[in-house]
Motif scaffolding. Sequence first.
Motif, PDB file in Angstrom:
ATOM      1  N   MET A 130       0.834  -1.203   0.000  1.00 26.72           N
ATOM      2  CA  MET A 130       0.000   0.000   0.000  1.00 26.72           C
ATOM      3  C   MET A 130       0.867   1.251   0.000  1.00 26.72           C
ATOM      4  N   ILE A 131       0.410   2.269  -0.676  1.00 24.03           N
ATOM      5  CA  ILE A 131       1.074   3.575  -0.686  1.00 24.03           C
ATOM      6  C   ILE A 131       0.356   4.459   0.317  1.00 24.03           C
ATOM      7  N   ASP A 132       1.070   4.883   1.358  1.00 26.58           N
ATOM      8  CA  ASP A 132       0.478   5.667   2.441  1.00 26.58           C
ATOM      9  C   ASP A 132       0.551   7.154   2.117  1.00 26.58           C
ATOM     10  N   VAL A 133      -0.586   7.837   2.268  1.00 27.43           N
ATOM     11  CA  VAL A 133      -0.731   9.213   1.791  1.00 27.43           C
ATOM     12  C   VAL A 133      -1.094  10.146   2.944  1.00 27.43           C
ATOM     13  N   LEU A 134      -0.472  11.327   2.934  1.00 33.76           N
ATOM     14  CA  LEU A 134      -0.842  12.436   3.808  1.00 33.76           C
ATOM     15  C   LEU A 134      -1.528  13.489   2.960  1.00 33.76           C
ATOM     16  N   VAL A 135      -2.751  13.865   3.333  1.00 31.35           N
ATOM     17  CA  VAL A 135      -3.507  14.896   2.629  1.00 31.35           C
ATOM     18  C   VAL A 135      -3.379  16.199   3.414  1.00 31.35           C
ATOM     19  N   VAL A 136      -2.869  17.251   2.757  1.00 35.72           N
ATOM     20  CA  VAL A 136      -2.658  18.546   3.420  1.00 35.72           C
ATOM     21  C   VAL A 136      -3.482  19.605   2.701  1.00 35.72           C
ATOM     22  N   ASP A 137      -4.458  20.169   3.406  1.00 37.36           N
ATOM     23  CA  ASP A 137      -5.273  21.249   2.849  1.00 37.36           C
ATOM     24  C   ASP A 137      -5.861  22.032   4.004  1.00 37.36           C
ATOM     25  N   ASP A 138      -5.846  23.373   3.904  1.00 34.32           N
ATOM     26  CA  ASP A 138      -6.350  24.177   5.014  1.00 34.32           C
ATOM     27  C   ASP A 138      -7.869  24.105   5.141  1.00 34.32           C
ATOM     28  N   ASP A 139      -8.549  23.729   4.067  1.00 38.67           N
ATOM     29  CA  ASP A 139     -10.010  23.602   4.080  1.00 38.67           C
ATOM     30  C   ASP A 139     -10.377  22.178   4.508  1.00 38.67           C
ATOM     31  N   PHE A 140     -11.043  22.043   5.657  1.00 40.85           N
ATOM     32  CA  PHE A 140     -11.378  20.727   6.189  1.00 40.85           C
ATOM     33  C   PHE A 140     -12.241  19.939   5.197  1.00 40.85           C
ATOM     34  N   ARG A 141     -13.176  20.605   4.565  1.00 38.08           N
ATOM     35  CA  ARG A 141     -14.077  19.920   3.637  1.00 38.08           C
ATOM     36  C   ARG A 141     -13.318  19.409   2.421  1.00 38.08           C
ATOM     37  N   VAL A 142     -12.437  20.248   1.870  1.00 40.98           N
ATOM     38  CA  VAL A 142     -11.651  19.838   0.704  1.00 40.98           C
ATOM     39  C   VAL A 142     -10.719  18.678   1.069  1.00 40.98           C
ATOM     40  N   ALA A 143     -10.135  18.740   2.265  1.00 39.27           N
ATOM     41  CA  ALA A 143      -9.265  17.649   2.703  1.00 39.27           C
ATOM     42  C   ALA A 143     -10.030  16.329   2.758  1.00 39.27           C
ATOM     43  N   GLU A 144     -11.266  16.377   3.237  1.00 40.70           N
ATOM     44  CA  GLU A 144     -12.074  15.166   3.309  1.00 40.70           C
ATOM     45  C   GLU A 144     -12.413  14.644   1.914  1.00 40.70           C
ATOM     46  N   ILE A 145     -12.738  15.560   1.003  1.00 43.55           N
ATOM     47  CA  ILE A 145     -13.046  15.144  -0.369  1.00 43.55           C
ATOM     48  C   ILE A 145     -11.823  14.502  -1.016  1.00 43.55           C
ATOM     49  N   ASN A 146     -10.666  15.150  -0.879  1.00 45.11           N
ATOM     50  CA  ASN A 146      -9.444  14.591  -1.463  1.00 45.11           C
ATOM     51  C   ASN A 146      -9.098  13.242  -0.859  1.00 45.11           C
ATOM     52  N   ALA A 147      -9.294  13.120   0.455  1.00 43.25           N
ATOM     53  CA  ALA A 147      -9.016  11.850   1.127  1.00 43.25           C
ATOM     54  C   ALA A 147      -9.954  10.756   0.625  1.00 43.25           C
ATOM     55  N   SER A 148     -11.219  11.116   0.400  1.00 40.78           N
ATOM     56  CA  SER A 148     -12.171  10.115  -0.102  1.00 40.78           C
ATOM     57  C   SER A 148     -11.802   9.694  -1.523  1.00 40.78           C
ATOM     58  N   TYR A 149     -11.313  10.640  -2.332  1.00 40.75           N
ATOM     59  CA  TYR A 149     -10.846  10.297  -3.669  1.00 40.75           C
ATOM     60  C   TYR A 149      -9.690   9.298  -3.593  1.00 40.75           C
ATOM     61  N   VAL A 150      -8.715   9.594  -2.751  1.00 47.86           N
ATOM     62  CA  VAL A 150      -7.554   8.709  -2.625  1.00 47.86           C
ATOM     63  C   VAL A 150      -7.997   7.303  -2.204  1.00 47.86           C
ATOM     64  N   GLY A 151      -8.946   7.239  -1.301  1.00 47.29           N
ATOM     65  CA  GLY A 151      -9.414   5.950  -0.814  1.00 47.29           C
ATOM     66  C   GLY A 151     -10.078   5.089  -1.865  1.00 47.29           C
ATOM     67  N   LYS A 152     -10.508   5.697  -2.972  1.00 48.24           N
ATOM     68  CA  LYS A 152     -11.144   4.947  -4.050  1.00 48.24           C
ATOM     69  C   LYS A 152     -10.137   4.331  -5.015  1.00 48.24           C
ATOM     70  N   VAL A 153      -8.873   4.723  -4.919  1.00 46.85           N
ATOM     71  CA  VAL A 153      -7.853   4.235  -5.854  1.00 46.85           C
ATOM     72  C   VAL A 153      -7.160   3.021  -5.244  1.00 46.85           C
ATOM     73  N   PRO A 154      -7.244   1.869  -5.879  1.00 51.44           N
ATOM     74  CA  PRO A 154      -6.587   0.669  -5.334  1.00 51.44           C
ATOM     75  C   PRO A 154      -5.098   0.895  -5.102  1.00 51.44           C
ATOM     76  N   GLY A 155      -4.623   0.406  -3.965  1.00 55.89           N
ATOM     77  CA  GLY A 155      -3.206   0.511  -3.641  1.00 55.89           C
ATOM     78  C   GLY A 155      -2.830   1.740  -2.852  1.00 55.89           C
ATOM     79  N   PHE A 156      -3.795   2.638  -2.605  1.00 57.57           N
ATOM     80  CA  PHE A 156      -3.528   3.870  -1.861  1.00 57.57           C
ATOM     81  C   PHE A 156      -4.416   3.924  -0.617  1.00 57.57           C
ATOM     82  N   ARG A 157      -3.876   4.502   0.456  1.00 63.03           N
ATOM     83  CA  ARG A 157      -4.687   4.742   1.647  1.00 63.03           C
ATOM     84  C   ARG A 157      -4.200   6.013   2.331  1.00 63.03           C
ATOM     85  N   VAL A 158      -5.134   6.745   2.882  1.00 68.28           N
ATOM     86  CA  VAL A 158      -4.808   7.968   3.615  1.00 68.28           C
ATOM     87  C   VAL A 158      -4.539   7.586   5.073  1.00 68.28           C
ATOM     88  N   VAL A 159      -3.352   7.938   5.559  1.00 70.02           N
ATOM     89  CA  VAL A 159      -2.996   7.620   6.942  1.00 70.02           C
ATOM     90  C   VAL A 159      -3.076   8.843   7.845  1.00 70.02           C
TER      91      VAL A 159
END
Length: 227
Positions: free
Chosen positions: A1-30
């Motif tokens: 698995m590729i472990d990802v850190l999502v950095v965004d000052d907007d909490f909502r945008v960070a959640e959206i980006n994290a949900s996108y990453v979670g849909k891609v096989p082989g990636f997970r937001v830690v």
Amino acid sequence: MIDVLVVDDDFRVAEINASYVGKVPGFRVVARAHSAAQALAALERHRIDLVLLDHFLPDETGLSLVRRMRQQGHHTDVIMVTSASDVATVQTAMRHGALHYLVKPFTFAALRAKLDSYATLRRTVDRAAGRSGAEPTAQDQEQVDRIFAALRTGLPSRHSVPTAELIRDVLHDADHPLSAHEVADRTGLSRSTAQRYLRLLEQSGRLCLTLRYGETGRPEHRYAWAV
């Protein structure tokens, strides 16, 4: 698995980006972070392979954060995901080693294309590390050239990079957005092939799509090179 850190000052945008990453096989937001300080703390706490990094943070810019990451010994890969699209920021991001630059707003397909090409690069690097010390071959160079070309175009590696670059050159030289029919005429490609690659490049964030409405019928899709 590729472990990802999502950095965004907007909490909502960070959640959206994290949900996108979670849909891609082989990636997970830690971890998620909403400031540079939080991002550095997360890098200390977690083993992170990739940072999806916004440029506009409350305590410093994303590019400044990348400099501090390198100074502190964090060699984590970075993909910029930001609304900053000026040439100076893009060039500085490249010089600091950002592997991709995705301009907001973007679609899930555009982010997935960047993540897929990053995963391809990781696999290639891992294979090269596995045969470290072996005599280099022509196939090694061909593979490396193919991967870096795929990173430049943003296409998955199974597609033809020369075809994408041919379309890129045509759109670069055009003084106005082109239709798929015009791209096919100027490249010598079939219209179906031109349409397929235009769609892929638009989804990866490389093209700007506009619609031209006529008096009747569906609007015509027209494309211009974005980056």
